[in-house]
Design an enzyme around this catalytic site. Structure first.
Site, PDB file in Angstrom:
ATOM      1  N   LYS A 165       8.524  -3.398   6.085  1.00  0.00           N
ATOM      2  CA  LYS A 165       8.334  -4.363   4.996  1.00  0.00           C
ATOM      3  C   LYS A 165       7.551  -3.725   3.861  1.00  0.00           C
ATOM      4  CE  LYS A 165       5.613  -7.576   3.585  1.00  0.00           C
ATOM      5  NZ  LYS A 165       5.871  -7.406   2.127  1.00  0.00           N
ATOM      6  N   GLU A 213     -14.115  -1.429  -3.345  1.00  0.00           N
ATOM      7  CA  GLU A 213     -12.976  -0.637  -3.820  1.00  0.00           C
ATOM      8  C   GLU A 213     -12.361  -1.347  -5.030  1.00  0.00           C
ATOM      9  OE1 GLU A 213      -9.381  -0.430  -1.344  1.00  0.00           O
ATOM     10  OE2 GLU A 213      -9.367   1.718  -1.770  1.00  0.00           O
ATOM     11  N   GLU A 234      -4.368   1.942   7.968  1.00  0.00           N
ATOM     12  CA  GLU A 234      -4.874   2.852   6.932  1.00  0.00           C
ATOM     13  C   GLU A 234      -5.365   1.956   5.802  1.00  0.00           C
ATOM     14  OE1 GLU A 234      -5.156   5.992   7.057  1.00  0.00           O
ATOM     15  OE2 GLU A 234      -3.780   6.584   8.657  1.00  0.00           O
ATOM     16  N   GLY A 283      -2.864  -0.676   3.580  1.00  0.00           N
ATOM     17  CA  GLY A 283      -3.150  -1.645   2.526  1.00  0.00           C
ATOM     18  C   GLY A 283      -4.637  -1.883   2.432  1.00  0.00           C
ATOM     19  N   CYS A 287      -5.948   5.228  -2.158  1.00  0.00           N
ATOM     20  CA  CYS A 287      -6.980   4.841  -1.190  1.00  0.00           C
ATOM     21  C   CYS A 287      -8.086   5.886  -1.101  1.00  0.00           C
ATOM     22  CB  CYS A 287      -6.377   4.537   0.163  1.00  0.00           C
ATOM     23  SG  CYS A 287      -5.324   5.840   0.764  1.00  0.00           S
ATOM     24  N   GLU A 309      -9.187  -5.915   3.511  1.00  0.00           N
ATOM     25  CA  GLU A 309      -9.164  -7.365   3.699  1.00  0.00           C
ATOM     26  C   GLU A 309      -7.925  -7.798   4.494  1.00  0.00           C
ATOM     27  OE1 GLU A 309      -9.001  -9.011  -0.178  1.00  0.00           O
ATOM     28  OE2 GLU A 309      -8.833 -11.077   0.575  1.00  0.00           O
TER      29      GLU A 309
END
Ligand code: ADP
Length: 503
Positions: free
Chosen positions: A199, A407, A274, A252, A308, A255
């Site tokens: 997805k 972030e 990750e 992603g 990231c 959260e």
């Protein structure tokens, strides 16, 4: 002078890209395109803010169909029982096809995500091809182990450990490197013998959908690969808690990673995550400051800071701080000025969406309110409706500010001075994240010492964000669970089975 709208003109799309944009919203299930039965999600070009296509928002029934297809294909062994060298060959064929369509994929990625086409053409697409080829080789190299029992008389028991594919793997990927992040999971999962449901992120599904065409052409058996587009909170959440799924691999935000971890572990699915980062860039006084300014700029501004491992916390020794900030600000206001993604020579494009632009600008405002000073940037250029943010350097920050702790995922770096090594190590580790860090110095001995003291999954010396297919990548602390890339990145799609035979 150019009017702002001409100044930010997105060049015309190619015919191949337009064809991909014009396709009927559909899902890839059992090697077939299934026309969406539910709602659709608009696709924007973030360089202009214009709606350019529609993708399917998968319904519950469509999600279930995709999982069933993967389940059946796994359980009857049509993929996992193939000779590993056949699986390896099919993966190489996929890499060949991607190579043949490299230009189209680079353009689509640039249109969909906003990253410069040149960057996608030199980074995302060849990186994805390398990932597939590297993972392909593991299909025939993965192996179990024969171990002598230690507490039993010799020769009484023959024991060995098998390495088996974990089953149906759901792969949920973000929008910052849409193709590369997808392939980083798709290729090792398939090499390990899993069947998959991929997805992509709802903001950037175009290259994953095009990959579906190549998968069908490469010769994968029906159901080995299924691709579902749709909303994270509905289609994504249903995939993660689906009883037909054995493994979830997610990249992603931290959260969403926490939500997924909770949902997946409820049914004891295998989970790798990750997640986010707030990676420090530590600059010692002996560096070449011109090179350092370029390095620090690339560490944060590449991909508009939507990385990231972005070097988002800069710690420079007091003796070089002012000069470095000057050099970095110069880089920001010249080389890294945002441009439309298809414009020749663009180094940085817009952010992926209005939501992300607003989020980033919200952080910049919050930082200023808390006392931070903008050394450069801090604003959005007048454009033609795209989601551009000027590269930003914030100084006069302190460790309590949200811009230092959280972030931002945008082209914003917070810069601080240090005097002592112990002080900078403590500051670098004062974070809930632990994904990457870089140390810049000519003193190699010091470099190795610092590499050992920093709590993060990757440490770079005199570079930042360098990644290779063969080397494990992942996070300490809240930056994730497990490692991708390398042998580990394939083994996360396997289970170990121990067999004892009494002789
Ligand atoms: P961002 O917040 O930066 O958009 P996310 O971490 O939310 O990034 O999204 C990464 C991926 O996770 C996307 O494919 C998104 O659709 C998916 N996603 C978001 N929420 C959920 C959820 N609750 N369950 C499963 N997948 C989700």
């Amino acid at each position: 002078m150019d009017t702002p709208a001409t100044h930010f003109q997105q060049p015309a799309y190619s015919e191949a890209a337009q064809k991909a944009l014009d396709r009927t919203p559909a899902l890839f299930i059992n090697n077939q395109w299934v026309v969406a039965s539910g709602a659709t999600i608009p696709v924007e070009d973030p360089s202009t803010g214009r709606i350019i296509s529609q993708i399917a928002d998968a319904t519950d029934a469509e999600v279930d169909r995709a999982v069933e297809a993967a389940r059946t294909a796994f359980d009857d062994g049509r993929w996992s029982d193939l000779p590993p060298m056949r699986r390896e060959r099919i993966l190489h064929r996929l890499a060949d096809l991607l190579e043949a369509h490299a230009d189209e994929f680079a353009e689509l990625e640039a249109i969909d995500n906003g990253k410069p086409r040149d960057m996608a053409a030199k980074g995302d697409v060849p990186g994805s091809i390398a990932t597939i080829r590297y993972a392909a080789g593991w299909a025939s190299k993965l192996a179990g182990e024969m171990i002598e029992p230690a507490a039993m008389p010799r020769g009484a028991v023959h024991a060995y450990v098998r390495r088996e594919p974990v089953g149906v793997a759901v792969l949920i990927v973000p929008w910052n490197f849409p193709l590369a992040m997808a392939v980083q999971k798709v290729a090792p999962a398939l090499a390990a013998g899993c069947t998959i449901v991929l997805k992509p992120a709802e903001q950037t599904s175009l290259t994953a959908l095009r990959l579906g065409d190549l998968i069908a052409e490469a010769g994968f058996p029906a159901g080995a690969v299924n691709i579902i587009t749709g909303d994270g909170a509905t289609a994504g959440a249903r995939l993660v808690s689906h009883p037909g799924v054995d493994k979830v691999a997610f990249t992603g935000s931290t959260e969403v990673g926490k939500i997924i971890n909770r949902a997946a572990t409820d049914s004891m699915k295998r989970v790798t995550l990750e997640l986010g980062g707030k990676s420090p860039v530590i600059v010692l006084p002996d560096v070449n400051l011109d090179e350092m300014a370029r390095g620090a700029a690339a560490a944060i501004f590449r991909n508009s800071g939507q990385v990231c491992v972005a070097g988002s916390r800069l710690y420079a020794h007091r003796s070089v701080f002012d000069q470095l900030i000057e050099g970095l600000s110069e880089e920001a206001s010249t080389q890294w000025r945002p441009r439309p993604s298809l414009e020749e020579g663009a180094l940085m494009g817009p952010l992926v969406s209005r939501e992300q632009m607003d989020r980033v600008m919200g952080y910049v405002e919050a930082g200023q309110k808390a006392g931070a000073t903008v050394a450069v940037g801090g604003d959005t250029p007048t454009s033609n409706g795209g989601y551009y943010v000027n590269p930003t350097v914030l100084v006069d920050v302190n460790p309590e500010m949200s811009v230092v702790r959280e972030e931002i995922f945008g082209p914003v770096v917070v810069a601080q001075r240090f005097d002592e090594l112990d002080e900078v190590v403590k500051a670098a580790n004062d974070t809930s994240f632990g994904l990457g860090a870089s140390v810049w110095t000519k003193d190699l001995s010091l470099m190795h010492k610092l590499a050992g003291r920093i709590k993060s999954g990757t440490v770079w010396g005199n570079c930042h964000s360098m990644l290779d297919v063969a080397l494990p990548f992942g996070g300490y602390k809240q930056s994730g669970i497990g490692r991708e890339k390398g042998r580990e990145g394939v083994e996360i799609f396997t289970e170990l089975k121990t067999v004892y035979i009494k002789l």
